[in-house]
Design a protein around this motif. Structure first.
Motif, short mmCIF file in Angstrom:
data_model
loop_
_atom_site.label_atom_id
_atom_site.label_comp_id
_atom_site.label_asym_id
_atom_site.label_seq_id
_atom_site.Cartn_x
_atom_site.Cartn_y
_atom_site.Cartn_z
N VAL A 41 -3.30 5.94 2.98
CA VAL A 41 -3.40 4.57 3.46
C VAL A 41 -2.27 4.29 4.45
CG1 VAL A 41 -2.06 3.67 1.52
CG2 VAL A 41 -3.63 2.15 2.74
N ALA A 56 0.85 -1.19 0.00
CA ALA A 56 0.00 0.00 0.00
C ALA A 56 0.89 1.24 0.00
CB ALA A 56 -0.91 0.01 1.22
N CYS A 101 -12.03 0.71 6.91
CA CYS A 101 -11.34 -0.46 6.40
C CYS A 101 -12.08 -0.95 5.16
CB CYS A 101 -11.26 -1.56 7.45
SG CYS A 101 -10.30 -3.00 6.92
N CYS A 116 -2.37 -2.56 5.25
CA CYS A 116 -3.00 -3.48 4.30
C CYS A 116 -2.84 -4.90 4.82
CB CYS A 116 -2.41 -3.34 2.89
SG CYS A 116 -0.65 -3.74 2.77
N SER A 143 -7.50 -2.74 3.35
CA SER A 143 -6.64 -1.59 3.59
C SER A 143 -7.41 -0.54 4.37
CB SER A 143 -6.13 -0.99 2.27
OG SER A 143 -7.20 -0.38 1.56
N LEU A 145 -3.13 0.02 -4.12
CA LEU A 145 -2.76 -1.29 -3.57
C LEU A 145 -2.25 -2.11 -4.73
CD1 LEU A 145 -5.66 -2.49 -1.21
CD2 LEU A 145 -3.41 -1.68 -0.52
N VAL A 180 -8.34 -8.93 0.19
CA VAL A 180 -7.32 -8.03 0.74
C VAL A 180 -8.06 -6.86 1.38
CG1 VAL A 180 -5.55 -8.67 -0.94
CG2 VAL A 180 -7.05 -6.73 -1.42
#
Length: 354
Positions: A108, A81, A130, A111, A123, A87, A121
């Motif tokens: 960010v 990230a 989130c 992650c 982040s 990402l 996934v």
């Protein structure tokens, strides 16, 4: 009963006396540290010559500071990230980007890869949310959309980790951690005993119900998801704890702090068993990670360096990676199979060592 009631004062005095007796007992039992035990058992000689660790890959593709990284359960895929608002999922062995996700917020801070199947996934950062993405359903070259956005924290998200495909833990600057239902987005539990920003969390490798957190209140705390309670509190640092990582056997955890030291706390003896620092190191530690055997503790530092500490020594530095990055080491982690060490930096690059 009022606060002036003599019975209340008597109870407070009794509690204080019990706490003092517990502290005395802990000090009495804590007669040796890890290095002394290792020396007595004759196990220190093996690492007098440090292992040879070389740079294998440099992952280039981000255009901003890399703030976080996390290995997938297969030890091949790596999630990163960056402040560039992306990402990126990498195949670290082939140095190929397999997915790129555009984030709604570029601020960010963390992650995470779901470890069992690797389809999800997550982040989060200064947006207090989130975001969860399903990378298995995204087409090549098309940025995945968030399948769930978890919103309940009143402060930034500092760390997130999947318990499994249906549950996720987050830590926040609002001094709390939350256990989420990934499918519904509901808050299942809130953990709120810390007195300052919670900066990091790590889930036990042997029991997913147990996790550890590190906070700017200088304590590391052990929590049990089944009860929602803080079951142990470990003190010893003189400044913010920025990072925590569970020892591979699940009985201890490592910490990294702004006081320029890394420490190991053992849950069985409820105390600190080793501390790592050096006179020439005066900066903070941003990230820590154990080797698979637990013999080495890797630390990422603000002075652009990565140090490896021998966990069985008397706080001695084992070796340092040679010029790993050109800026602050923001994150690092050892693969689940122990074959490689990944690092991320404000120089916009990630590197893989083995």
């Amino acid at each position: 009963m009022s606060s002036e009631d003599p019975r209340v004062e008597a109870i407070k005095a009794e509690v204080a006396d019990l706490k003092a007796k517990i502290d005395e007992l802990r000090i009495e039992k804590n007669d040796k540290d890890l290095a002394q035990i290792a020396s007595e058992q004759g196990v220190l000689k093996a690492l007098r010559k440090p292992p040879s660790i070389k740079l294998r890959r440099t992952l280039k593709g981000h255009f901003g500071k890399v703030y976080a990284m996390h290995w997938a359960g297969d030890s091949d895929s790596l999630l990163s990230a960056s402040q560039d608002g992306k990402l990126i999922v990498w195949n670290a062995k082939s140095n190929i980007k397999t997915n790129a996700i555009s984030l709604r917020s570029s601020w960010v801070m963390t992650c995470a890869f779901e470890q069992t199947k690797g389809n999800l996934v997550a982040s989060g950062g200064l947006d207090n949310i989130c975001s969860i993405y399903d990378i298995s359903s995204s087409e090549a070259g098309v940025s995945a959309r968030a399948v769930q956005e978890l919103s309940a924290h009143d402060g930034y998200l500092s760390c997130c980790r999947f318990i499994d495909e249906k549950h996720l833990l987050t830590s926040s600057g609002d001094s709390t951690c939350i256990n989420w239902d990934v499918e519904t987005g509901e808050v299942l539990q809130t953990f709120s005993d810390h007195k300052g920003d919670v900066m990091s969390l790590s889930i036990s490798p042997i029991d997913p119900n147990i996790f550890v957190t590190g906070s700017v209140d200088t304590t590391g705390r052990i929590w049990d998801v089944r009860t929602g309670k803080n079951v142990q509190t470990h003190a010893g640092h003189d400044a913010d704890i920025n990072t925590v990582d569970f020892f591979p056997d699940g009985n201890a955890f490592g910490t990294g702090s702004d006081d320029s030291t890394c420490k190991i706390f053992d849950m069985r003896c409820y105390g600190e068993v080793n501390s790592f620092g050096a006179p020439e190191i005066s900066c903070g530690i941003t990230s820590v990670s154990f080797s698979r055997s637990g013999r080495l503790l890797f630390g990422g530092y603000d002075d652009f360096n990565v140090q490896a500490w021998d966990c069985l020594s008397a706080g001695e530095k084992c070796f340092g990676l040679i010029s790993p990055h050109d800026n602050r080491i923001s994150c690092l982690g050892v693969t689940p199979d122990g074959s490689a060490l990944g690092t991320g930096s404000w120089d916009t690059n990630l590197k893989v060592f083995s």
